[in-house]
Design an enzyme around this catalytic site. Structure first.
Site, mmCIF file in Angstrom:
data_model
loop_
_atom_site.group_PDB
_atom_site.id
_atom_site.type_symbol
_atom_site.label_atom_id
_atom_site.label_comp_id
_atom_site.label_asym_id
_atom_site.label_seq_id
_atom_site.Cartn_x
_atom_site.Cartn_y
_atom_site.Cartn_z
ATOM 1 N N ARG A 130 -1.362 -5.805 -5.226
ATOM 2 C CA ARG A 130 -0.991 -4.016 -5.263
ATOM 3 C C ARG A 130 0.276 -3.781 -6.012
ATOM 4 O O ARG A 130 1.220 -4.588 -5.490
ATOM 5 C CB ARG A 130 -0.712 -3.376 -4.021
ATOM 6 N N ARG B 18 5.802 -3.787 2.945
ATOM 7 C CA ARG B 18 4.652 -3.330 1.645
ATOM 8 C C ARG B 18 5.752 -4.195 0.291
ATOM 9 O O ARG B 18 6.186 -4.367 -0.315
ATOM 10 C CB ARG B 18 5.596 -1.756 1.115
ATOM 11 N N GLU C 150 1.456 1.514 10.086
ATOM 12 C CA GLU C 150 -0.107 1.424 9.840
ATOM 13 C C GLU C 150 -0.666 -0.414 10.127
ATOM 14 O O GLU C 150 0.150 -1.000 9.067
ATOM 15 C CB GLU C 150 -0.690 2.029 8.848
ATOM 16 N N SER D 184 -6.559 0.291 8.966
ATOM 17 C CA SER D 184 -7.273 1.752 8.326
ATOM 18 C C SER D 184 -8.943 1.893 8.784
ATOM 19 O O SER D 184 -9.055 -0.027 7.979
ATOM 20 C CB SER D 184 -6.308 2.283 6.876
ATOM 21 N N ARG E 245 2.107 -7.895 8.006
ATOM 22 C CA ARG E 245 2.038 -6.860 9.224
ATOM 23 C C ARG E 245 2.410 -7.299 10.718
ATOM 24 O O ARG E 245 2.699 -6.801 11.333
ATOM 25 C CB ARG E 245 1.915 -5.930 9.102
#
Length: 426
Positions: A262, A277, A349, A352, A391
Site C-alpha cells: 500500500r 504503517r 486495529e 477488520s 501488528r
C-alpha cells in the site's frame, strides 16, 4: 456496486443511507440524472419500436390486399436512423451509468451505529487483562533493534522509508505467526488454504472496490498494467468472478497468506515510527462467499475466528463496531479487532472483518443458484484479516517484553520455533 434498480425505486432512502456515511457523493446525483435520461430515451425507443411493428403489420396487410406499400415503407425507412441513434445512446448511457456507479460506496446495514468518525465507533466486547508492568515498557522498534531482529536503517537504504528488515529470530517469529494462523484457520475453522497471485489486473481491483476510487493507494506496474495486491481479499474474492456457482456450493471459505502493498497516500505523519504503517506487510486473510440470508451469521463467525488468533496468543484486545462514517468503501458492516499496544497505551486495529453483502459480487459478477433450476442470484462476500502479521508481531514484542530487554514467546508459537521460549540479543 449498488443495485441500480433498488436505487431507482428508493432514491430518497439511498440518499439518506449515503448521507449517514458522511456526505452524499456527487456521483449519486449524476447517477440519478443519468438514469432519468436513460429511461426517457428508452421510452422513446419503445414507442418507435411499437410504431415500427404497427407499420410492418400495415405493410403486410397492404400487400395482402394488393395495394401500394411505398408510402408506409418510406415512413419506416425514415424513422430507422432515429431509432438506431437512440439505441446507440442507450448503450452509451448504460456504460456511463456503470462507470459513475463504481464511485458510489455500499449502503450501511441498519444495525451499523450512526456516526461521523472513529470516535463514534461502539465497543462490543473486550478480552484479556492488560498487563501492568513494574518497569517502563519500551516501544517495539527499540526492543527489536536492541535485540538485533529489526532493522529500519538498512531497509530504507535498500528501498525507502516505511519498509523494514526482519532478521534472525525476528524473521523466524514472522514465519511462525504465518504458520500458526494458517494452521488454526485450516485445521480448526475449516477454511481452504489458497496461495494466490500477488499481482492482479484492473478488473480484479474493480471487483473488490479498490478501483477506480482508490488508485492513488495502489502500486502499479508500468507496462503490464498489473497491480500489487493491497490485501489477499482481492484475489480471493475474485477467484470466482464471472461464475455462477451451482446449488449447494456455498458457503465457500478461503484463507491465504500474502504480502500486501500500500502506498499509504494521505497518511504522511501518521505512525511514522515502527511497523504500524508500512508500504509492505504480511497478512493472513479470510474470505467467505455465502447465501444472502446467512451472511450476517457468517460475519459473527469470521470475527470470532480472527479473535481466536489473539486469544491463543494471549494478547488483550477489544472488538468495536464501526460507525457509518468510518466504514470502508465496500462494507455494509464492519467489526474492527484492536490489540493492546503498551507503548501507546491504546488499542490499535489488527483486523477488520466486513460483510460487503452483494456489493462486490455485483461488480465481479459472482452468482449462485439456490436450487438446480432456480435463476442465479448474487452471493454475499465477506472478508477479514485473520490477522495482520506485522501488528501482531509488534504486539507480541511489546506485551511479552521483560525488564532485561528479552521477549518471551507465546506458548502457542513455541512449536513453530523449535520449542524456543525467549528472544534474546543475538
Amino acid at each position: 456496486m449498488l443495485d441500480l434498480k433498488f436505487v431507482r425505486d428508493n432514491v430518497e432512502l439511498v440518499r439518506e443511507r449515503l448521507a449517514a456515511r458522511g456526505a452524499v457523493p456527487s456521483a449519486f446525483g449524476e447517477l440519478v440524472q443519468l438514469d432519468i435520461e436513460q429511461r426517457a430515451i428508452l421510452a422513446e425507443v419503445e414507442r418507435l419500436r411499437q410504431r415500427r411493428n404497427e407499420l410492418s403489420k400495415e405493410v403486410a396487410e397492404l400487400k395482402r390486399q394488393g395495394k401500394s406499400t411505398s408510402d408506409v415503407v418510406a415512413r419506416v425507412t425514415a424513422e430507422g436512423p432515429l431509432l438506431n441513434g437512440l439505441e446507440k445512446q442507450i448503450k452509451e448511457k448504460e456504460e456511463i451509468l456503470r462507470e459513475v456507479a463504481l464511485f458510489l460506496p455500499n449502503l450501511p446495514h441498519d444495525s451499523v451505529p450512526v456516526g461521523k468518525s472513529p470516535e463514534d465507533n461502539v465497543e462490543v466486547r473486550r478480552w484479556g487483562a492488560v498487563r501492568r508492568f513494574d518497569f517502563e515498557p519500551k516501544p517495539h522498534w527499540e526492543l527489536g533493534e536492541a535485540l538485533g531482529i529489526l532493522d529500519f536503517e538498512r531497509a530504507a537504504r535498500i528501498a525507502q522509508s516505511r519498509f523494514a528488515v526482519l532478521k534472525g529470530l525476528g524473521a523466524r517469529l514472522e514465519r511462525a505467526l504465518i504458520g500458526f494462523m494458517l494452521d488454526l484457520h485450516v485445521k480448526e475453522h475449516g477454511y481452504t488454504e489458497v496461495l494466490p497471485p500477488f499481482l492482479v489486473n484492473a478488473d480484479a481491483m474493480r471487483g473488490t472496490g479498490q478501483l477506480p476510487k482508490f488508485e492513488e493507494e495502489l502500486f502499479k506496474t508500468k507496462d503490464e498494467g498489473l497491480y500489487m495486491i493491497p490485501t489477499a481479499e482481492v484475489p480471493l474474492t475474485n477467484y470466482h468472478s464471472e461464475e455462477i456457482l451451482q446449488a449447494g456450493a456455498l458457503p465457500l471459505s478461503y484463507v491465504a497468506y500474502t504480502p500486501c502493498f500500500r502506498r499509504e497516500a494521505g497518511s504522511y505523519g501518521k505512525d511514522t515510527r515502527g511497523l504500524m504503517r508500512q508500504h509492505q506487510f504480511d497478512k493472513v486473510e479470510l474470505v467467505k462467499l455465502t447465501e444472502p440470508e446467512r451472511s450476517y451469521d457468517a460475519l459473527e463467525e469470521m470475527t470470532q475466528h480472527a479473535e481466536k488468533v489473539l486469544q491463543r496468543l494471549e494478547l488483550p484486545y477489544r472488538v468495536v463496531a464501526l460507525c457509518t462514517g468510518d466504514l470502508g468503501f465496500a462494507s455494509a458492516k464492519t467489526y474492527d479487532i484492536e490489540v493492546w499496544i503498551p507503548s501507546q497505551g491504546a488499542y490499535r486495529e489488527v483486523s477488520s472483518v466486513s460483510n460487503c453483502e452483494a456489493f462486490q459480487a455485483r461488480r465481479a459478477s459472482i452468482r449462485y443458484r439456490p436450487s438446480p433450476k432456480a435463476p442465479p442470484r448474487f452471493v454475499h462476500t465477506l472478508n477479514g484479516s485473520g490477522v495482520a502479521i506485522g501488528r501482531t508481531w509488534l504486539a507480541i514484542l511489546e506485551n511479552y517484553q521483560e525488564a532485561d530487554g528479552t521477549v518471551a514467546i507465546p506458548e502457542a508459537l513455541r512449536p513453530y520455533m523449535d520449542g524456543l521460549d525467549r528472544i534474546t540479543s543475538s
